[in-house]
Write a protein that holds these residues in place. Structure first.
Motif, short mmCIF file in Angstrom:
data_model
loop_
_atom_site.label_atom_id
_atom_site.label_comp_id
_atom_site.label_asym_id
_atom_site.label_seq_id
_atom_site.Cartn_x
_atom_site.Cartn_y
_atom_site.Cartn_z
N ARG A 134 6.31 -7.53 -0.08
CA ARG A 134 7.06 -6.90 1.26
C ARG A 134 7.57 -5.45 1.00
O ARG A 134 7.33 -4.70 1.75
CB ARG A 134 7.94 -8.00 2.04
N ALA A 135 8.21 -5.57 -0.22
CA ALA A 135 9.13 -4.44 -0.46
C ALA A 135 8.01 -3.20 -0.72
O ALA A 135 8.35 -2.29 -0.48
CB ALA A 135 10.09 -4.64 -1.48
N SER A 136 7.10 -3.42 -1.74
CA SER A 136 5.92 -2.36 -1.88
C SER A 136 5.38 -2.12 -0.63
O SER A 136 5.02 -0.84 -0.65
CB SER A 136 5.04 -2.97 -2.92
N MET A 137 5.13 -3.03 0.06
CA MET A 137 4.29 -2.63 1.37
C MET A 137 5.17 -1.83 2.43
O MET A 137 4.54 -0.90 3.22
CB MET A 137 3.80 -3.91 2.20
N LEU A 138 6.39 -2.14 2.59
CA LEU A 138 7.13 -1.45 3.80
C LEU A 138 8.03 -0.28 3.35
O LEU A 138 8.41 0.48 4.18
CB LEU A 138 8.06 -2.57 4.40
N SER A 139 8.17 -0.12 1.98
CA SER A 139 9.00 1.01 1.45
C SER A 139 8.32 2.21 1.62
O SER A 139 9.17 3.58 1.67
CB SER A 139 9.39 0.71 -0.06
N GLY A 140 7.09 2.54 1.63
CA GLY A 140 6.29 3.63 1.49
C GLY A 140 5.89 3.99 0.14
O GLY A 140 4.85 4.91 0.06
N GLU A 141 6.15 3.26 -0.93
CA GLU A 141 5.70 3.81 -2.28
C GLU A 141 4.39 3.67 -2.49
O GLU A 141 3.89 4.24 -3.50
CB GLU A 141 6.45 2.86 -3.08
N CYS A 142 3.66 2.86 -1.65
CA CYS A 142 2.21 2.50 -1.91
C CYS A 142 1.31 3.43 -0.63
O CYS A 142 0.06 3.03 -0.77
CB CYS A 142 1.91 1.06 -1.57
N ARG A 143 1.79 4.29 -0.01
CA ARG A 143 1.23 5.18 1.13
C ARG A 143 0.07 5.90 0.33
O ARG A 143 0.29 6.29 -1.16
CB ARG A 143 1.72 5.80 1.77
N GLU B 89 5.50 -2.92 12.35
CA GLU B 89 4.03 -2.61 11.68
C GLU B 89 4.56 -1.92 10.42
O GLU B 89 5.78 -1.51 10.14
CB GLU B 89 3.08 -1.84 12.44
N VAL B 90 3.54 -1.63 9.65
CA VAL B 90 3.95 -0.75 8.25
C VAL B 90 4.00 0.73 8.89
O VAL B 90 3.27 1.29 9.30
CB VAL B 90 2.76 -0.96 7.33
N TYR B 91 5.26 0.96 8.75
CA TYR B 91 5.69 2.46 9.21
C TYR B 91 5.35 3.67 8.32
O TYR B 91 4.92 4.63 8.79
CB TYR B 91 7.20 2.35 9.24
N ARG B 92 5.44 3.35 6.81
CA ARG B 92 5.23 4.57 6.08
C ARG B 92 3.72 4.22 5.27
O ARG B 92 3.81 3.20 4.55
CB ARG B 92 6.05 4.93 5.05
#
Length: 267
Positions: free
Chosen positions: A194-203, A264-267
């Motif tokens: 969840r943290a990797s998905m929602l933080s924006g680090e994987c955009r 939803e996934v914001y970033r």
């Protein structure tokens, strides 16, 4: 001077909680490699610029270059922490993601501000297996969020790191996570997904332009999975990558589809 080994970095800036490792777990880790000037070519007793020119001349091994980098981050600790704190204060005041997560943490009777979001130098470790272990931050239920000032590249990188750790904080307040994996590693795997998905680090822009991963198909999912596995492996109760992958796979479907507290996934 020919290189004697080539340190390999673990997945970039892996972020994980900072639980206390047991003595048994510590003995299972590969030993940390200490600098030997005769072997590496890097002599901490000489001026930094002398070592720098030795690196340019190819007279320092990759291992020595690692120790040189660590010596420079130690020398520049105050400068790095000041810059990190400026970036942190800006994110807490102006980042839409950070402000949203801060409000959601407060709604669960938590608090994240300058007092418990701290910038510190985080020494890297070079182990005998040739891997360099770094982290960009960490979350502790008892102390708050740590941002590793010497690993912060820019304001955007700090924003991603802070958002990652704030997702951990929200998860802990919402579900009382088993951080160390004493029962099993499913809690750790879920919050890392969840943290990797929602933080924006994987955009896409971060993966492509910063890490050089230009894959279009499944790039986001692959990044989330890779970083979750690496962070689970950092838990003292995790035996190896096989166990980490298994834990991530067990919770993948439910946790990858859970975007709370976002819609939803914001970033």
């Amino acid at each position: 001077m020919a290189p004697t080994q080539s340190p390999r970095a673990v997945p970039e800036a892996v972020s994980s909680p900072t639980p206390t490792s047991s003595a048994a777990a510590a003995t299972d880790l590969p030993p940390i490699v200490k600098n030997d000037p005769a072997r590496t070519g890097f002599d901490p007793q000489t001026k930094w610029w002398v070592n720098y020119f030795k690196i340019l001349a190819g007279q320092v091994t990759p291992e020595g270059q690692f120790h040189y980098r660590e010596s420079r981050t130690a020398a520049n600790e105050a400068r790095d922490c000041k810059r990190c704190e400026d970036y942190r204060d800006f994110a807490l005041q102006h980042s839409p993601t950070v402000r949203f997560l801060r409000e959601k943490v407060e709604a669960l009777n938590g608090r994240l501000d300058q007092d418990n979001v701290v910038c510190r130098r985080c020494p890297a470790r070079l182990t005998a297996d040739g891997e360099v272990h770094r982290q960009s931050g960490g979350f502790s239920p008892d102390h708050g969020i740590l941002i590793c000032a010497n690993e912060v590249r820019d304001r955007g990188h700090l924003e991603d790191t802070l958002a990652h750790e704030m997702v951990h904080a929200w998860d802990h307040l919402r579900w009382k996570m088993d951080w160390t994996g004493d029962k099993d590693l499913k809690h750790a795997a879920c919050t890392e997904i969840r943290a990797s998905m929602l933080s924006g680090e994987c955009r896409w822009t971060r993966e492509s332009f910063t890490r050089g991963n230009w894959t279009l198909t499944q790039q986001f999912q692959d990044c989330v999975r890779k970083r979750a596995v690496a962070s689970v492996m950092a838990r003292p109760r995790c035996k190896d990558d096989v166990q980490a992958v298994k834990a991530v796979n067990q919770v993948w479907d439910s946790c990858y589809s859970d975007t709370r507290p976002f819609d939803e996934v914001y970033r």
